[in-house]
Design a protein around this motif. Structure first.
Motif, PDB file in Angstrom:
ATOM      1  N   LEU A  52      -0.514 -12.246  -8.605  1.00 27.47           N
ATOM      2  CA  LEU A  52       0.599 -13.209  -8.009  1.00 27.47           C
ATOM      3  C   LEU A  52       1.704 -12.420  -7.395  1.00 27.47           C
ATOM      4  O   LEU A  52       2.541 -12.861  -6.840  1.00 27.47           O
ATOM      5  CB  LEU A  52       1.016 -14.371  -8.909  1.00 27.47           C
ATOM      6  CG  LEU A  52       0.072 -15.276  -9.383  1.00 27.47           C
ATOM      7  CD1 LEU A  52       0.193 -16.353 -10.195  1.00 27.47           C
ATOM      8  CD2 LEU A  52      -0.679 -15.895  -8.230  1.00 27.47           C
ATOM      9  N   SER A  53       1.904 -10.860  -7.809  1.00 27.82           N
ATOM     10  CA  SER A  53       2.888  -9.994  -7.592  1.00 27.82           C
ATOM     11  C   SER A  53       2.946  -9.660  -5.992  1.00 27.82           C
ATOM     12  O   SER A  53       3.746  -9.130  -5.483  1.00 27.82           O
ATOM     13  CB  SER A  53       3.077  -8.873  -8.609  1.00 27.82           C
ATOM     14  OG  SER A  53       1.928  -8.208  -8.437  1.00 27.82           O
ATOM     15  N   ALA A  54       1.724  -9.806  -5.457  1.00 28.44           N
ATOM     16  CA  ALA A  54       1.176  -9.277  -4.157  1.00 28.44           C
ATOM     17  C   ALA A  54       2.141 -10.294  -3.347  1.00 28.44           C
ATOM     18  O   ALA A  54       1.812 -11.610  -3.297  1.00 28.44           O
ATOM     19  CB  ALA A  54      -0.119  -9.463  -3.993  1.00 28.44           C
ATOM     20  N   SER A  55       2.770  -9.816  -2.149  1.00 30.96           N
ATOM     21  CA  SER A  55       3.710 -10.760  -1.567  1.00 30.96           C
ATOM     22  C   SER A  55       3.126 -10.937  -0.030  1.00 30.96           C
ATOM     23  O   SER A  55       3.262 -12.044   0.587  1.00 30.96           O
ATOM     24  CB  SER A  55       4.992 -10.433  -1.419  1.00 30.96           C
ATOM     25  OG  SER A  55       5.155  -9.009  -0.845  1.00 30.96           O
ATOM     26  N   THR A  56       2.481  -9.952   0.304  1.00 29.99           N
ATOM     27  CA  THR A  56       1.990  -9.979   1.754  1.00 29.99           C
ATOM     28  C   THR A  56       0.311 -10.033   1.845  1.00 29.99           C
ATOM     29  O   THR A  56      -0.274  -9.721   2.901  1.00 29.99           O
ATOM     30  CB  THR A  56       2.383  -8.987   2.641  1.00 29.99           C
ATOM     31  OG1 THR A  56       2.119  -7.757   2.172  1.00 29.99           O
ATOM     32  CG2 THR A  56       4.181  -8.989   2.844  1.00 29.99           C
ATOM     33  N   TRP A 116      -3.716 -10.644  -0.356  1.00 34.38           N
ATOM     34  CA  TRP A 116      -4.180 -11.594  -1.560  1.00 34.38           C
ATOM     35  C   TRP A 116      -4.826 -10.189  -2.546  1.00 34.38           C
ATOM     36  O   TRP A 116      -5.672  -9.330  -1.803  1.00 34.38           O
ATOM     37  CB  TRP A 116      -5.245 -12.472  -0.980  1.00 34.38           C
ATOM     38  CG  TRP A 116      -6.143 -12.957  -2.341  1.00 34.38           C
ATOM     39  CD1 TRP A 116      -5.759 -14.022  -3.115  1.00 34.38           C
ATOM     40  CD2 TRP A 116      -7.416 -12.497  -2.674  1.00 34.38           C
ATOM     41  NE1 TRP A 116      -6.818 -14.291  -3.986  1.00 34.38           N
ATOM     42  CE2 TRP A 116      -7.611 -13.243  -4.086  1.00 34.38           C
ATOM     43  CE3 TRP A 116      -8.218 -11.434  -2.351  1.00 34.38           C
ATOM     44  CZ2 TRP A 116      -8.822 -13.145  -4.535  1.00 34.38           C
ATOM     45  CZ3 TRP A 116      -9.504 -11.405  -2.859  1.00 34.38           C
ATOM     46  CH2 TRP A 116      -9.916 -12.175  -4.161  1.00 34.38           C
TER      47      TRP A 116
END
Length: 109
Positions: free
Chosen positions: A94-98, A100
Motif C-alpha cells: 500500500l506504500s506504492a502511490s502511482t 500497483w
C-alpha cells in the motif's frame, strides 16, 4: 465464473485460530483471462470467494493470489502456512502511490 464448476489448479492449507482453512485457486473459462479463489472452512463450507481478471492469464493469476493474501491479512491474521506464522502469499504494497505492487514475506529460518 462458476467457481464450483472450474478446475482447481492450486491448493494451500492454513492453520488458523479457528481451525484449518483451505485456499483453492481456480482457472476461469477461456472467454477472458480470469482466475478465482475460494476459501473453504474446516466444515467444508465456502467462507469467501472472488474472481479476478487481467490483460492476460499471468496478470489475472497474480491479482488472484494477491487478493487471497490481502483477504487473509485483513480478515484472518492468524493464518499460518507450514507453521511459519505467515501465509507465504503475495499481499498488496500500500506504500506504492502511482503503481500497483505486491510483496511476499517468508521467514528463511
Amino acid at each position: 465464473m462458476d467457481e464450483r464448476g472450474s478446475s482447481v489448479i492450486a491448493r494451500r492449507e492454513f492453520a488458523t485460530d479457528s481451525g484449518a482453512l483451505t485456499l483453492e485457486i481456480l482457472r476461469g473459462d477461456d472467454d477472458a483471462p480470469a482466475f478465482a479463489y475460494r476459501f473453504i472452512g474446516e466444515d467444508g463450507g465456502i467462507v469467501e470467494t472472488l474472481t479476478t481478471f487481467g490483460v492476460d492469464d499471468l496478470q489475472a493469476l497474480l491479482f488472484c493470489v494477491t487478493a487471497a493474501g490481502d483477504y487473509l491479512r485483513r480478515f484472518v491474521p492468524s493464518a499460518s502456512f507450514a507453521d511459519l506464522g505467515v501465509t507465504g502469499l503475495l499481499t498488496t504494497d500500500l506504500s506504492a502511490s502511482t503503481e500497483w505492487r505486491a510483496q511476499v514475506s517468508i521467514p528463511t529460518s
